[in-house]
Write a protein that holds these residues in place. Sequence first.
Motif, PDB file in Angstrom:
ATOM      1  N   MET A   1      52.223  51.828  50.988  1.00  0.00           N
ATOM      2  CA  MET A   1      52.423  50.464  50.533  1.00  0.00           C
ATOM      3  C   MET A   1      53.793  50.382  49.843  1.00  0.00           C
ATOM      4  O   MET A   1      54.148  51.218  49.027  1.00  0.00           O
ATOM      5  CB  MET A   1      51.302  50.059  49.587  1.00  0.00           C
ATOM      6  N   THR A   2      54.527  49.350  50.156  1.00  0.00           N
ATOM      7  CA  THR A   2      55.858  49.133  49.605  1.00  0.00           C
ATOM      8  C   THR A   2      55.833  47.911  48.691  1.00  0.00           C
ATOM      9  O   THR A   2      55.168  46.925  49.003  1.00  0.00           O
ATOM     10  CB  THR A   2      56.876  48.913  50.744  1.00  0.00           C
ATOM     11  N   SER A   3      56.566  47.979  47.589  1.00  0.00           N
ATOM     12  CA  SER A   3      56.668  46.833  46.686  1.00  0.00           C
ATOM     13  C   SER A   3      58.075  46.244  46.776  1.00  0.00           C
ATOM     14  O   SER A   3      59.059  46.970  46.933  1.00  0.00           O
ATOM     15  CB  SER A   3      56.336  47.242  45.253  1.00  0.00           C
ATOM     16  N   TYR A   4      58.125  44.923  46.689  1.00  0.00           N
ATOM     17  CA  TYR A   4      59.374  44.184  46.854  1.00  0.00           C
ATOM     18  C   TYR A   4      59.615  43.254  45.679  1.00  0.00           C
ATOM     19  O   TYR A   4      58.675  42.673  45.138  1.00  0.00           O
ATOM     20  CB  TYR A   4      59.318  43.306  48.108  1.00  0.00           C
ATOM     21  N   THR A   5      60.886  43.081  45.326  1.00  0.00           N
ATOM     22  CA  THR A   5      61.329  41.974  44.499  1.00  0.00           C
ATOM     23  C   THR A   5      62.177  41.102  45.408  1.00  0.00           C
ATOM     24  O   THR A   5      63.018  41.609  46.151  1.00  0.00           O
ATOM     25  CB  THR A   5      62.167  42.452  43.296  1.00  0.00           C
ATOM     26  N   LEU A   6      61.932  39.792  45.360  1.00  0.00           N
ATOM     27  CA  LEU A   6      62.684  38.845  46.174  1.00  0.00           C
ATOM     28  C   LEU A   6      63.553  38.000  45.252  1.00  0.00           C
ATOM     29  O   LEU A   6      63.115  37.595  44.180  1.00  0.00           O
ATOM     30  CB  LEU A   6      61.730  37.962  46.979  1.00  0.00           C
ATOM     31  N   MET A   7      64.773  37.741  45.691  1.00  0.00           N
ATOM     32  CA  MET A   7      65.711  36.964  44.882  1.00  0.00           C
ATOM     33  C   MET A   7      66.357  35.914  45.774  1.00  0.00           C
ATOM     34  O   MET A   7      66.710  36.207  46.917  1.00  0.00           O
ATOM     35  CB  MET A   7      66.777  37.899  44.314  1.00  0.00           C
ATOM     36  N   ILE A   8      66.482  34.704  45.265  1.00  0.00           N
ATOM     37  CA  ILE A   8      67.104  33.626  46.032  1.00  0.00           C
ATOM     38  C   ILE A   8      68.257  33.031  45.228  1.00  0.00           C
ATOM     39  O   ILE A   8      68.124  32.795  44.031  1.00  0.00           O
ATOM     40  CB  ILE A   8      66.069  32.565  46.462  1.00  0.00           C
ATOM     41  N   CYS A   9      69.368  32.804  45.922  1.00  0.00           N
ATOM     42  CA  CYS A   9      70.599  32.341  45.265  1.00  0.00           C
ATOM     43  C   CYS A   9      71.104  31.015  45.825  1.00  0.00           C
ATOM     44  O   CYS A   9      72.282  30.698  45.678  1.00  0.00           O
ATOM     45  CB  CYS A   9      71.688  33.399  45.426  1.00  0.00           C
ATOM     46  N   SER A  10      70.254  30.261  46.486  1.00  0.00           N
ATOM     47  CA  SER A  10      70.692  28.948  46.979  1.00  0.00           C
ATOM     48  C   SER A  10      69.587  27.932  46.774  1.00  0.00           C
ATOM     49  O   SER A  10      68.401  28.262  46.747  1.00  0.00           O
ATOM     50  CB  SER A  10      71.103  29.009  48.452  1.00  0.00           C
ATOM     51  N   GLU A  11      70.027  26.669  46.629  1.00  0.00           N
ATOM     52  CA  GLU A  11      69.096  25.584  46.358  1.00  0.00           C
ATOM     53  C   GLU A  11      68.197  25.321  47.568  1.00  0.00           C
ATOM     54  O   GLU A  11      68.487  25.781  48.670  1.00  0.00           O
ATOM     55  CB  GLU A  11      69.856  24.322  45.944  1.00  0.00           C
ATOM     56  N   PRO A  12      67.102  24.573  47.340  1.00  0.00           N
ATOM     57  CA  PRO A  12      66.209  24.267  48.458  1.00  0.00           C
ATOM     58  C   PRO A  12      66.975  23.517  49.555  1.00  0.00           C
ATOM     59  O   PRO A  12      67.900  22.765  49.264  1.00  0.00           O
ATOM     60  CB  PRO A  12      65.134  23.356  47.851  1.00  0.00           C
ATOM     61  N   TYR A  13      66.580  23.755  50.783  1.00  0.00           N
ATOM     62  CA  TYR A  13      67.101  23.034  51.954  1.00  0.00           C
ATOM     63  C   TYR A  13      68.499  23.461  52.379  1.00  0.00           C
ATOM     64  O   TYR A  13      69.036  22.930  53.325  1.00  0.00           O
ATOM     65  CB  TYR A  13      67.042  21.512  51.755  1.00  0.00           C
ATOM     66  N   LYS A  14      69.103  24.423  51.710  1.00  0.00           N
ATOM     67  CA  LYS A  14      70.416  24.905  52.114  1.00  0.00           C
ATOM     68  C   LYS A  14      70.257  26.297  52.703  1.00  0.00           C
ATOM     69  O   LYS A  14      69.654  27.166  52.079  1.00  0.00           O
ATOM     70  CB  LYS A  14      71.354  24.931  50.908  1.00  0.00           C
ATOM     71  N   TYR A  15      70.762  26.502  53.879  1.00  0.00           N
ATOM     72  CA  TYR A  15      70.728  27.784  54.586  1.00  0.00           C
ATOM     73  C   TYR A  15      69.313  28.224  54.964  1.00  0.00           C
ATOM     74  O   TYR A  15      69.120  29.333  55.414  1.00  0.00           O
ATOM     75  CB  TYR A  15      71.382  28.910  53.770  1.00  0.00           C
ATOM     76  N   GLU A  16      68.317  27.411  54.744  1.00  0.00           N
ATOM     77  CA  GLU A  16      66.919  27.751  55.005  1.00  0.00           C
ATOM     78  C   GLU A  16      66.482  29.015  54.268  1.00  0.00           C
ATOM     79  O   GLU A  16      65.571  29.723  54.689  1.00  0.00           O
ATOM     80  CB  GLU A  16      66.655  27.876  56.505  1.00  0.00           C
ATOM     81  N   ALA A  17      67.139  29.292  53.151  1.00  0.00           N
ATOM     82  CA  ALA A  17      66.842  30.509  52.399  1.00  0.00           C
ATOM     83  C   ALA A  17      65.412  30.521  51.868  1.00  0.00           C
ATOM     84  O   ALA A  17      64.715  31.535  51.968  1.00  0.00           O
ATOM     85  CB  ALA A  17      67.838  30.684  51.259  1.00  0.00           C
ATOM     86  N   MET A  18      64.951  29.398  51.295  1.00  0.00           N
ATOM     87  CA  MET A  18      63.593  29.370  50.759  1.00  0.00           C
ATOM     88  C   MET A  18      62.565  29.456  51.881  1.00  0.00           C
ATOM     89  O   MET A  18      61.553  30.137  51.739  1.00  0.00           O
ATOM     90  CB  MET A  18      63.357  28.129  49.893  1.00  0.00           C
ATOM     91  N   ASP A  19      62.810  28.781  52.997  1.00  0.00           N
ATOM     92  CA  ASP A  19      61.909  28.915  54.147  1.00  0.00           C
ATOM     93  C   ASP A  19      61.797  30.376  54.574  1.00  0.00           C
ATOM     94  O   ASP A  19      60.701  30.892  54.797  1.00  0.00           O
ATOM     95  CB  ASP A  19      62.413  28.089  55.338  1.00  0.00           C
ATOM     96  N   SER A  20      62.940  31.039  54.684  1.00  0.00           N
ATOM     97  CA  SER A  20      62.949  32.446  55.104  1.00  0.00           C
ATOM     98  C   SER A  20      62.240  33.334  54.096  1.00  0.00           C
ATOM     99  O   SER A  20      61.474  34.231  54.469  1.00  0.00           O
ATOM    100  CB  SER A  20      64.388  32.931  55.299  1.00  0.00           C
ATOM    101  N   LEU A  21      62.488  33.085  52.800  1.00  0.00           N
ATOM    102  CA  LEU A  21      61.826  33.875  51.760  1.00  0.00           C
ATOM    103  C   LEU A  21      60.321  33.724  51.855  1.00  0.00           C
ATOM    104  O   LEU A  21      59.587  34.724  51.824  1.00  0.00           O
ATOM    105  CB  LEU A  21      62.322  33.444  50.379  1.00  0.00           C
ATOM    106  N   LEU A  22      59.836  32.499  51.983  1.00  0.00           N
ATOM    107  CA  LEU A  22      58.387  32.279  52.028  1.00  0.00           C
ATOM    108  C   LEU A  22      57.757  32.895  53.273  1.00  0.00           C
ATOM    109  O   LEU A  22      56.661  33.469  53.199  1.00  0.00           O
ATOM    110  CB  LEU A  22      58.073  30.786  51.947  1.00  0.00           C
ATOM    111  N   LYS A  23      58.439  32.804  54.398  1.00  0.00           N
ATOM    112  CA  LYS A  23      57.906  33.409  55.629  1.00  0.00           C
ATOM    113  C   LYS A  23      57.847  34.927  55.510  1.00  0.00           C
ATOM    114  O   LYS A  23      56.861  35.547  55.892  1.00  0.00           O
ATOM    115  CB  LYS A  23      58.739  32.982  56.831  1.00  0.00           C
TER     116      LYS A  23
END
Length: 122
Positions: A1-23
Amino acid sequence: MTSYTLMICSEPYKYEAMDSLLKLAKVIIEKGNTITGIFLYGSGVYNIKKDIETGRNLRNLPQNLSDFVKEHNIPVAGCTTWVGLAGVKSETFIDGGEEQGLGDLSNWTGDSDKLIVFGAGA
């Protein structure tokens, strides 16, 4: 089992970063791995705001983030410095959202096997 920390550096709707993080976060959980926390940095702190108006035709990414972290009991935090610089007030945070500093991010990454960063400048 692997543990992850996720970090996002852009606002919602830009670069689809939040969509990608959630998926990706969903797949991480489905594969039996864990997420130590989701840290919002820079303009990524806008993802913690629950009071955005998306209208009828646009997905509400902060609400989707809130639902996901509540369902899986994952901490989500906005960088204290950036929350202040962006003028985001704690009373506007999504359920479960909080402010934490870079020292807390350091603790999360120390407790994780991997750090994955999303957004511009990542």
